[in-house]
Design a protein around this motif. Structure first.
Motif, PDB file in Angstrom:
ATOM      1  N   ARG A 101       0.861  -1.180   0.000  1.00  0.00           N
ATOM      2  CA  ARG A 101       0.000   0.000   0.000  1.00  0.00           C
ATOM      3  C   ARG A 101       0.897   1.229   0.000  1.00  0.00           C
ATOM      4  NH1 ARG A 101      -4.571   1.685   4.579  1.00  0.00           N
ATOM      5  NH2 ARG A 101      -4.857   3.828   3.839  1.00  0.00           N
ATOM      6  N   ILE A 102       0.687   2.117  -0.968  1.00  0.00           N
ATOM      7  CA  ILE A 102       1.413   3.381  -1.027  1.00  0.00           C
ATOM      8  C   ILE A 102       0.375   4.491  -0.939  1.00  0.00           C
ATOM      9  CG2 ILE A 102       3.007   4.827  -2.329  1.00  0.00           C
ATOM     10  CD1 ILE A 102       3.989   2.354  -3.766  1.00  0.00           C
ATOM     11  N   GLY A 103       0.224   5.059   0.239  1.00  0.00           N
ATOM     12  CA  GLY A 103      -0.830   6.040   0.420  1.00  0.00           C
ATOM     13  C   GLY A 103      -2.180   5.377   0.243  1.00  0.00           C
ATOM     14  N   SER A 104      -2.931   5.853  -0.761  1.00  0.00           N
ATOM     15  CA  SER A 104      -4.267   5.319  -0.990  1.00  0.00           C
ATOM     16  C   SER A 104      -4.333   4.399  -2.206  1.00  0.00           C
ATOM     17  CB  SER A 104      -5.271   6.463  -1.163  1.00  0.00           C
ATOM     18  OG  SER A 104      -4.917   7.264  -2.284  1.00  0.00           O
ATOM     19  N   PHE A 105      -3.174   4.018  -2.770  1.00  0.00           N
ATOM     20  CA  PHE A 105      -3.221   3.085  -3.890  1.00  0.00           C
ATOM     21  C   PHE A 105      -2.314   1.904  -3.593  1.00  0.00           C
ATOM     22  CE2 PHE A 105       0.192   6.010  -5.048  1.00  0.00           C
ATOM     23  CZ  PHE A 105       1.156   5.203  -5.620  1.00  0.00           C
ATOM     24  N   ILE A 106      -2.421   0.860  -4.417  1.00  0.00           N
ATOM     25  CA  ILE A 106      -1.601  -0.327  -4.214  1.00  0.00           C
ATOM     26  C   ILE A 106      -0.687  -0.531  -5.413  1.00  0.00           C
ATOM     27  CG2 ILE A 106      -3.376  -1.384  -2.759  1.00  0.00           C
ATOM     28  CD1 ILE A 106      -3.847  -3.397  -5.080  1.00  0.00           C
ATOM     29  N   ALA A 107       0.438  -1.189  -5.145  1.00  0.00           N
ATOM     30  CA  ALA A 107       1.438  -1.392  -6.183  1.00  0.00           C
ATOM     31  C   ALA A 107       2.313  -2.580  -5.806  1.00  0.00           C
ATOM     32  CB  ALA A 107       2.298  -0.141  -6.342  1.00  0.00           C
ATOM     33  N   LEU A 108       3.019  -3.085  -6.790  1.00  0.00           N
ATOM     34  CA  LEU A 108       4.087  -4.049  -6.553  1.00  0.00           C
ATOM     35  C   LEU A 108       5.378  -3.263  -6.352  1.00  0.00           C
ATOM     36  CD1 LEU A 108       3.058  -6.593  -9.292  1.00  0.00           C
ATOM     37  CD2 LEU A 108       3.248  -7.152  -6.861  1.00  0.00           C
ATOM     38  N   THR A 109       6.082  -3.525  -5.263  1.00  0.00           N
ATOM     39  CA  THR A 109       7.299  -2.795  -4.930  1.00  0.00           C
ATOM     40  C   THR A 109       8.441  -3.774  -4.662  1.00  0.00           C
ATOM     41  OG1 THR A 109       6.716  -2.734  -2.584  1.00  0.00           O
ATOM     42  CG2 THR A 109       5.982  -0.879  -3.944  1.00  0.00           C
ATOM     43  N   PRO A 110       9.685  -3.311  -4.745  1.00  0.00           N
ATOM     44  CA  PRO A 110      10.824  -4.215  -4.577  1.00  0.00           C
ATOM     45  C   PRO A 110      10.979  -4.708  -3.141  1.00  0.00           C
ATOM     46  CG  PRO A 110      11.477  -2.190  -5.709  1.00  0.00           C
ATOM     47  CD  PRO A 110      10.119  -1.965  -5.162  1.00  0.00           C
ATOM     48  N   THR A 111      11.498  -5.914  -3.011  1.00  0.00           N
ATOM     49  CA  THR A 111      11.990  -6.396  -1.730  1.00  0.00           C
ATOM     50  C   THR A 111      13.510  -6.399  -1.794  1.00  0.00           C
ATOM     51  OG1 THR A 111      11.897  -8.710  -2.447  1.00  0.00           O
ATOM     52  CG2 THR A 111       9.958  -7.828  -1.343  1.00  0.00           C
ATOM     53  N   GLY A 112      14.145  -6.174  -0.657  1.00  0.00           N
ATOM     54  CA  GLY A 112      15.602  -6.164  -0.621  1.00  0.00           C
ATOM     55  C   GLY A 112      16.186  -4.839  -1.086  1.00  0.00           C
ATOM     56  N   ASP A 113      17.446  -4.864  -1.437  1.00  0.00           N
ATOM     57  CA  ASP A 113      18.221  -3.686  -1.798  1.00  0.00           C
ATOM     58  C   ASP A 113      17.894  -3.259  -3.230  1.00  0.00           C
ATOM     59  OD1 ASP A 113      20.133  -1.747  -2.287  1.00  0.00           O
ATOM     60  OD2 ASP A 113      21.776  -2.872  -1.384  1.00  0.00           O
ATOM     61  N   ALA A 114      17.389  -2.047  -3.391  1.00  0.00           N
ATOM     62  CA  ALA A 114      17.027  -1.548  -4.723  1.00  0.00           C
ATOM     63  C   ALA A 114      17.933  -0.402  -5.167  1.00  0.00           C
ATOM     64  CB  ALA A 114      15.566  -1.099  -4.740  1.00  0.00           C
ATOM     65  N   ARG A 115      19.104  -0.258  -4.538  1.00  0.00           N
ATOM     66  CA  ARG A 115      19.970   0.873  -4.869  1.00  0.00           C
ATOM     67  C   ARG A 115      20.514   0.808  -6.292  1.00  0.00           C
ATOM     68  NH1 ARG A 115      23.867   0.879   0.304  1.00  0.00           N
ATOM     69  NH2 ARG A 115      23.554  -1.368  -0.051  1.00  0.00           N
ATOM     70  N   ASP A 116      20.814  -0.381  -6.792  1.00  0.00           N
ATOM     71  CA  ASP A 116      21.306  -0.495  -8.169  1.00  0.00           C
ATOM     72  C   ASP A 116      20.234  -0.041  -9.162  1.00  0.00           C
ATOM     73  OD1 ASP A 116      23.730  -1.428  -7.292  1.00  0.00           O
ATOM     74  OD2 ASP A 116      23.316  -3.534  -7.741  1.00  0.00           O
TER      75      ASP A 116
END
Length: 221
Positions: free
Chosen positions: A93-108
Motif C-alpha cells: 500500500r502506497i498512500g491510498s493506492f496499491i502497487a508491486l514494490t521491490p523487496t531487498g536492496d534496490a539501490r542499483d
C-alpha cells in the motif's frame, strides 16, 4: 500513429507476469490492445499507462529533437547499462493506492533510473506552466520541488521509488479487499529474483493510452 509524450519504462517481457499485469489493468501495453474484464473502480486511472515501472517519466520531445534521435540515444545507453536484479516484488500500500514494490536492496535500480533520467534529459521539453501548476498542487518536499524544476518531475533521483501501480486512489475501506484480490491474481507469478534486464520506450497515443514502441536489452558490464 502520432504520440504526444514518450517515456522509458520497465515492462516485463512476454510471459505469465506480463499477462497477469495486462489482465489486471485491462490494457496490454506490448500490443496496444484492451484485454480482460478489469474493475474500473480500481484500475481505470492506471490503465492508460499500462503495466510498468517508471524509469524516465513521460515527457514531450524538445523542439530540436525527434523520435529517431531518442531511439538511437536509448539504444546506445542501454548497451552501456548493466542489468540489475531485485530480490523480488511484493504487494504494498502506497498512500491510498496499491502497487508491486521491490523487496531487498534496490539501490542499483535507483542508480540505473537516475542514469537514464540524466542521460536522456536533452530530449525532454520543459514542462508547461500548467504542468508545473498541477504538480505544485501536491505536497512536495523541498527536494521534490528541486527535482521538478531541474528534471521536470518530482519523484526522480533521490526521490525515486520503483513501483508497478495496480490501482488508482482507493477509499480506505476498499484497500484490504483489493490487496487480497491482487494477491490471488498475481500469486507466485513474479519471479524471484526479479530481473531488470531491459528498458522499454513507450509512447502516448494522442493524449490517451500508452503503448510499447521498442524494447532495449541492457547489455553493459
Amino acid at each position: 500513429m502520432s504520440h504526444t509524450r514518450y517515456g522509458v519504462y520497465f515492462t516485463p517481457r512476454a510471459g505469465p507476469f506480463a499477462d497477469a499485469g495486462a489482465a489486471w489493468l485491462g490494457w496490454d501495453i506490448a500490443t496496444g490492445t484492451p484485454v480482460g474484464s478489469p474493475d474500473d473502480a480500481v484500475t481505470k486511472r492506471p490503465r492508460r499507462y499500462g503495466f510498468h515501472g517508471t524509469i524516465k517519466p513521460p515527457f514531450r520531445l524538445a523542439e530540436d529533437t525527434g523520435v529517431a534521435d531518442l531511439q538511437e540515444a536509448l539504444s546506445a545507453l542501454s548497451a552501456r547499462i548493466a542489468p540489475v536484479a531485485l530480490d523480488g516484488l511484493t504487494l504494498s500500500r502506497i498512500g491510498s493506492f496499491i502497487a508491486l514494490t521491490p523487496t531487498g536492496d534496490a539501490r542499483d535500480l535507483a542508480h540505473l533510473a537516475a542514469t537514464v533520467v540524466k542521460e536522456l534529459d536533452a530530449f525532454r521539453a520543459p514542462p508547461t506552466e500548467a504542468d508545473l501548476a498541477k504538480r505544485h498542487q501536491s505536497r512536495l518536499t523541498p527536494m521534490q520541488k528541486e527535482n521538478l524544476a531541474r528534471w521536470g518531475y518530482p519523484y526522480v533521483m533521490e526521490a525515486f521509488k520503483f513501483h508497478m501501480t495496480l490501482s488508482g486512489p482507493l477509499p480506505s475501506e476498499m484497500i484490504g479487499k483489493v490487496l487480497a484480490d491482487a494477491n490471488t491474481h498475481f500469486g507466485d507469478i513474479p519471479p524471484r529474483p526479479f530481473p531488470i534486464d531491459s528498458l522499454t520506450l513507450v509512447g502516448e497515443r494522442d493524449g490517451d493510452m500508452f503503448e510499447e514502441l521498442h524494447r532495449y536489452t541492457l547489455s553493459g558490464k
